[in-house]
Design an enzyme around this catalytic site. Structure first.
Site, short mmCIF file in Angstrom:
data_model
loop_
_atom_site.label_atom_id
_atom_site.label_comp_id
_atom_site.label_asym_id
_atom_site.label_seq_id
_atom_site.Cartn_x
_atom_site.Cartn_y
_atom_site.Cartn_z
N HIS A 135 0.84 -1.20 0.00
CA HIS A 135 0.00 0.00 0.00
C HIS A 135 0.88 1.26 0.00
CE1 HIS A 135 -3.13 -2.88 1.51
NE2 HIS A 135 -3.83 -2.21 0.61
N ASN A 136 1.44 1.54 -1.16
CA ASN A 136 2.33 2.68 -1.32
C ASN A 136 1.96 3.44 -2.60
OD1 ASN A 136 3.48 1.13 -3.46
ND2 ASN A 136 4.78 0.09 -1.97
N ALA A 137 2.77 4.41 -2.97
CA ALA A 137 2.45 5.26 -4.12
C ALA A 137 2.49 4.49 -5.44
CB ALA A 137 3.42 6.44 -4.17
N VAL A 138 3.30 3.44 -5.51
CA VAL A 138 3.36 2.65 -6.75
C VAL A 138 2.04 1.91 -6.95
CG1 VAL A 138 4.66 0.93 -8.06
CG2 VAL A 138 5.84 2.42 -6.43
N HIS A 139 1.48 1.39 -5.86
CA HIS A 139 0.15 0.75 -5.95
C HIS A 139 -0.89 1.78 -6.39
CE1 HIS A 139 -3.57 -1.27 -4.90
NE2 HIS A 139 -3.83 -0.35 -3.97
N HIS A 175 -6.95 6.76 -3.24
CA HIS A 175 -7.84 5.79 -2.59
C HIS A 175 -7.22 5.09 -1.39
CE1 HIS A 175 -5.47 2.73 -4.67
NE2 HIS A 175 -6.09 1.82 -3.93
N ASP A 176 -5.88 5.06 -1.27
CA ASP A 176 -5.22 4.43 -0.12
C ASP A 176 -4.29 5.42 0.58
OD1 ASP A 176 -6.24 1.85 0.19
OD2 ASP A 176 -4.95 1.02 -1.38
N ASP A 282 -8.77 -1.51 -8.00
CA ASP A 282 -8.08 -1.72 -6.73
C ASP A 282 -7.64 -3.16 -6.53
OD1 ASP A 282 -7.08 -1.02 -4.21
OD2 ASP A 282 -8.98 -1.42 -3.21
N GLN A 333 -3.57 -16.23 -2.39
CA GLN A 333 -3.98 -15.74 -3.71
C GLN A 333 -5.09 -16.58 -4.31
OE1 GLN A 333 -3.15 -12.84 -5.38
NE2 GLN A 333 -2.40 -12.46 -3.30
#
Length: 409
Positions: A135-139, A175-176, A282, A333
């Site tokens: 959950h970072n900027a790349v996501h 969104h995150d 998402d 997964q």
């Protein structure tokens, strides 16, 4: 805001009462300012902008080389956000979102100040926690790129207004925002102040939404626009990403499709489809090509297991999904694909039966099979190793038995 005469018009898309000037300077503001200055210095933007075509100058100057070539194919489903982030020196969210705003003509249409826009995007990127594996900027950049792919689908491209596009991209990018790297149950059981603030309901999503509104207020990016319900609509989009509300949205989506009553000339229906599109964006990692999907899966599982380690260290009940001692990437997964991703994307494919939908479903099937095969091989290998250990132990035990010698006469 609706389309008129073949062109998109901004109409109302304001929220003036929420967009007040920034408060006193804080350590966070200083850090953001320095980050923005570093960003400007990394390009030649700070050296001056030719008056003739400032936007073109920005684009030509910032998006160079391989990164610029990648942005020319930003609508491709196999877009590699990890590579793009490396090529932009960790500025994937800033560069991608600015590019999409420009591609849709939102900068000119809404008369956005480009310096304010850049600063706003840098603030967003800075407020994502880089130490989070997932959950970072790349996501956030990856979700924004996926959202763009969905907005390009015929049913959406033909009906979405510019205000819809603006809010859709903003919601995807934020969104995150400021995600702490742990889930809602963790915040609740540790009595985190956010859980109390939002009364244990959509805690993270409410925080992301309010953080986004705070940055809009601080940057004054949209303060010149007429007052409207922009904040509530942005919040409604971000709140839709709450995975605990998945079945509610899925049931409503399925009911609309069964009744065939979705009418995208209706603002409410368009907003609902934006919610579904953001939900898909998402959780679309299992629908990406295997190389990308596998990497995202490993990152999100690393974050899960990190939470489990914290819970175990502090003698808290370990969240089952976060327990590295009883779980694996493959099992997590396979369950995620089966019970969360597949049901949603089956309905999205009913709504938008396009080549992209077929591609996503194809990747989902192959990736699921790939995880199953990998799990089966691992289990078989573990079983063989256990059997060899048992056999070896048995041989050692037999060899240690005293030999039966003949009796002395």
């Amino acid at each position: 805001m609706e389309k008129k005469g073949g062109k998109r018009t901004s109409g109302g898309c304001g929220d003036g009462h929420l967009l007040k000037s920034a408060g006193p300077v804080s350590a966070r503001n200083v850090r953001r300012l320095l980050s923005f200055q570093r960003y400007l210095h990394s390009s030649r933007f700070i050296r001056g902008i030719p008056a003739s075509n400032p936007l073109g100058y920005l684009l030509d100057d910032d998006y160079t080389g391989q990164a610029k070539l990648m942005l020319e194919k930003v609508g491709n489903w196999n877009f590699d956000m990890f590579l793009f982030d490396r090529l932009t020196n960790g500025n994937s969210l800033v560069n991608l979102t600015f590019h999409l705003f420009n591609s849709y003509g939102l900068i000119e249409l809404f008369q956005l100040d480009m310096v304010k826009l850049r600063r706003f995007l840098v603030m967003i990127q800075e407020d994502y926690r880089s130490q989070n594996p997932y959950h970072n900027a790349v996501h956030a950049a990856d979700v924004t790129q996926a959202m763009y792919c969905y907005l390009q689908e015929p049913k959406l491209a033909e009906t979405m207004t510019s205000c819809d596009l603006l809010l859709g991209l903003l919601a995807a990018a934020t969104h995150d925002l400021d995600h702490p790297g742990v889930n809602q149950p963790f915040l609740i059981k540790t009595n985190h102040y956010l859980a109390a603030l939002y009364k244990n309901s959509s805690v993270l999503e409410n925080h992301h939404w309010k953080s986004a509104v705070g940055l809009l207020r601080e940057s004054a990016l949209l303060s010149h626009l007429p007052t409207e319900d922009r904040s509530e609509r942005l919040g409604s989009l971000i709140l839709a990403t709450d995975i605990s509300r998945q079945n509610n949205y899925l049931s409503e989506f399925r009911a609309h499709l069964d009744k065939r009553d979705l009418c995208l000339t209706n603002g409410g229906h368009r907003h609902f489809i934006l919610q579904i599109a953001l939900k898909c964006a998402d959780i679309c990692n299992p629908c990406r090509p295997w190389k990308l999907s596998k990497l995202w899966s490993e990152k999100v599982t690393e974050e899960f297991f990190h939470q489990g380690d914290i819970e175990r260290k502090h003698h808290l009940e370990v969240t089952p999904l976060c327990d590295r001692q009883s779980n694996s990437v493959a099992n997590i997964q396979i369950g995620f694909m089966t019970y969360v991703v597949e049901p949603l994307f089956v309905e999205w494919s009913r709504f938008s039966d396009t080549r992209l939908s077929q591609t996503m479903m194809g990747h989902l099937s192959l990736n699921k099979q790939g995880w199953k095969e990998g799990r089966d091989k691992q289990e078989a290998s573990t079983s063989r190793a256990s059997e060899e250990q048992r056999t070896s132990a048995a041989k050692d035990s037999n060899s240690k038995e005293l030999p039966q010698g003949s009796k002395r006469s």
